[in-house]
Design a protein around this motif. Structure first.
Motif: not given
Length: 501
Positions: A340, A346, A349-350, A469, A490
Motif C-alpha cells: 500500500y 489502495k 482496491e477501495e 485489481t 493484484n
C-alpha cells in the motif's frame, strides 16, 4: 512533476571518458562484458530518476568507430522461452530486437553466439533464422573443466574447443538479452584465442548494478536484488577489494565467488595479475552521477514494491516458485515498505470494494487506478463495453485534456461496430481492450475534434504508475508497456476461464 535524482549528461561524459581510458591504458584489444540491458534499460530509469534508458547505446555511439558488438544467448533460454519482463518477449526475440536497435544507431554487430549449445530443434531453428538473414552465428559448447580445472579450461579442450570469433576493432562489447547469457565465457574464450594467435587482449566488465560505491543496503542496490530474485543474486561486500585496498566496495555473490577462478584463468592466459578484486574489473561510474540521493532512494523503494507485486502475479500464473516470491517480499520488508506504499494500490482496491457494495456483485467488479503527473488519481471500471484498464486510460486522457466527464469522445456507433466485427469474425464477445479503444479514438477524431484532443494526451501517461485489481490480459499489459505506463496488478484472474486467462 517527476523529481530528478540523476545527472544523465554528467554520466554520459564521465562513463565514455572512463571507458576510453581503459581502451588506451593497456596493451591489446579490450573485451568489455556489458551486463544489464544494453537497449532501453527501464530498471535503471526507474531507480535513478533522470537516467536515460538509452544511455548505454548512446555511450557506444560515441565510441562506435572503435567498437564492434558480439551478442550472446544461452541455448537453454531459447528452449525454455525465457521472457524479458519489460517487453513481454522471449530472449530469442529480444536478440532480434537488439540487433535492429543497434543497427538504428549505426553500431557494428559482429555476430551472435549461442552459448552452451544444445542440438535441439528450437535452437537450430533460431540459428538458421539468423544465418539466412546474413547474421554470423557461432556455437560455443560447455567449457570442459569449468569451473575448477583451470588447466583444462585454458587449453585446446576448454576455451580452445570454441571457434574464434573474427574481430577487428580495439573495443569488443560482449552483451546479451539478460543474465546468464554466457558473456563472461565468450569474452574469456576470445582472450584465450587472441593470445594463441600472438595478440594481446584484456577483459573488463560494465555492470550498472549493484552500484559499487553505494552502501550495501542502499535501496538502489536492494532494488537490484529484487530485480534478479530469480537468479538468486545477493549483494555482498567485495572482500577482495577490502583486503587489497582497505576500501569498502559492493559487488554481488556470483562475481565474488567466481573471482578466484577468474583471476587464475586470466593469469594463465595473459600472465597478468593487475586485477586484485572483482570491483577492479568494472568500469561503472553511475554512482558518481546521483544528484539527489533521497529521490533515488524513494524511487528504488517503489521499484522494490513493484517487483513484489509482479512476483505475486508471476507466482499465480505458475511462472516462478514460492521461494522467489518470498525473497521479493523479504526485500520489500527490508526497506520498510508494503504494497500500500505504492500510491495507486489502495485507491484501486477501495473503489472496487465500494462498487461491489453498490452493485451487490462480489466477483465481476474490476478497477484500474492511475496516478497522473500532478499526483491526482483517476480510475476506470470494467463494463460490457470495455475493460477496466481501457476505461482508466480514457478517463485519464479526458482529465488531462480538460474534457468534462459527461462528454463522450468516442462514437457509440464506432464502439458497437468494432465489437460486432469481433463477434462475427472471431466469435469473441469480450470487452474491448486498450488497443481497440485507441483505435476507436483514432477513428472518432475524423469527425470529432474532442477525440483528437484526448489522443494528444496519451504521451503524458508515460512514466505514470497504474494498478489493476485483476491480472491484465497479455494484450493490455503489452499496450500499457508500449505507452510507458508502469502497471501492476493484484494476483487475481479476471475470470475463471483457463484458456482466456
Amino acid at each position: 512533476m517527476k523529481k530528478i535524482g540523476f545527472d544523465a549528461e554528467k554520466y554520459l561524459e564521465e562513463q565514455s571518458r572512463y571507458i576510453r581510458e581503459r581502451i588506451t591504458n593497456g596493451d591489446g584489444r579490450l573485451y568489455l562484458e556489458f551486463g544489464g540491458k544494453l537497449v532501453e534499460d527501464k530498471h535503471a530509469a526507474r531507480v535513478l530518476p533522470g537516467y536515460d534508458e538509452h544511455a548505454k547505446i548512446n555511450l557506444l555511439q560515441r565510441l562506435k568507430d572503435q567498437t564492434e558488438i558480439i551478442i550472446c544467448i544461452y541455448a537453454g533460454d531459447i528452449t525454455t522461452s525465457k521472457t524479458r519482463q519489460d517487453f513481454g518477449i522471449t530472449y530469442d526475440l529480444e536478440v532480434l530486437r537488439l540487433i535492429d536497435a543497434l543497427r538504428d544507431y549505426d553500431l557494428q554487430i559482429n555476430s551472435v553466439v549461442v552459448t552452451r549449445y544444445q542440438d535441439v530443434p528450437s535452437v537450430n531453428m533460431f540459428i538458421n533464422k539468423l544465418e539466412r538473414r546474413g547474421i554470423r552465428t557461432y556455437k560455443h559448447r560447455y567449457t570442459k573443466g569449468y569451473p575448477t580445472d583451470v588447466d583444462t579450461i585454458v587449453s585446446d579442450e576448454g576455451y580452445g574447443a570454441n571457434p574464434y570469433i573474427e574481430v577487428t576493432k580495439p573495443l569488443v562489447v560482449v552483451t546479451g538479452p539478460g543474465g546468464g547469457s554466457g558473456k563472461l565465457a565468450t569474452s574469456l574464450s576470445q582472450v584465450y584465442h587472441e593470445y594463441r594467435r600472438g595478440n594481446k587482449a584484456r577483459y573488463a566488465k560494465f555492470e550498472t548494478f549493484p552500484v559499487w560505491n553505494l552502501p550495501l543496503k542502499h535501496p538502489v542496490n536492494i532494488a537490484y536484488e529484487a530485480a534478479t530474485a530469480d537468479l538468486k543474486d545477493v549483494n555482498m561486500i567485495d572482500s577482495f577489494h577490502l583486503e587489497a585496498y582497505g576500501k569498502t566496495a559492493v559487488n554481488y555473490n556470483r562475481d565474488i565467488e567466481a573471482f578466484p577462478v577468474l583471476r587464475r584463468i586470466l593469469h594463465k592466459i595473459t600472465g597478468d595479475d593487475s586485477y586484485q578484486s572483482p570491483t577492479d574489473m568494472g568500469v561503472n561510474r553511475v554512482g558518481f552521477c546521483i544528484s539527489d540521493d533521497e529521490v533515488c532512494r524513494e524511487a528504488s523503494r517503489q521499484e522494490i514494491i513493484r517487483r513484489y507485486l509482479l512476483a505475486e502475479c508471476s507466482y499465480k500464473k505458475g511462472k516462478i516458485d514460492e521461494s522467489i516470491l518470498e525473497r521479493t517480499k523479504l526485500l520489500m520488508e527490508e526497506v520498510q515498505a508494503g504494497r500500500y506504499d505504492r500510491p495507486v494500490v489502495k485507491p484501486a482496491e477501495e473503489y472496487a470494494e465500494l462498487k461491489r457494495q453498490e452493485e451487490g456483485d462480489e466477483e465481476n467488479v474490476i478497477i484500474t487506478a492511475i496516478q497522473l503527473p500532478d499526483g491526482s488519481i483517476v480510475t476506470g471500471k470494467n463494463s460490457e463495453r470495455m475493460v477496466a484498464t481501457a476505461a482508466m486510460m480514457l478517463n485519464a486522457i479526458k482529465k488531462l485534456a480538460g474534457i468534462d466527464d459527461g462528454i463522450p469522445v468516442i462514437s457509440a456507433q464506432i464502439l458497437e461496430n468494432i465489437r460486432d466485427m469481433r463477434v462475427s469474425l472471431f466469435h469473441d464477445k469480450s470487452s474491448l481492450n486498450c488497443e481497440e479503444i485507441i483505435m476507436a479514438l483514432t477513428m472518432s477524431k475524423m469527425t470529432n475534434p474532442i477525440a483528437e484532443m484526448a489522443l494528444q494526451q496519451l504521451p503524458k501517461l508515460r512514466g505514470c504508475m497504474a494498478h489493476c485489481t485483476a491480472i491484465l490480459s497479455d494484450r493490455d499489459e503489452q499496450t500499457m508497456k508500449s505507452l510507458g505506463i508502469d502497471v501492476t496488478s493484484n494476483p487475481e484472474f479476471s475470470t475463471n476461464n483457463l484458456y482466456s486467462n
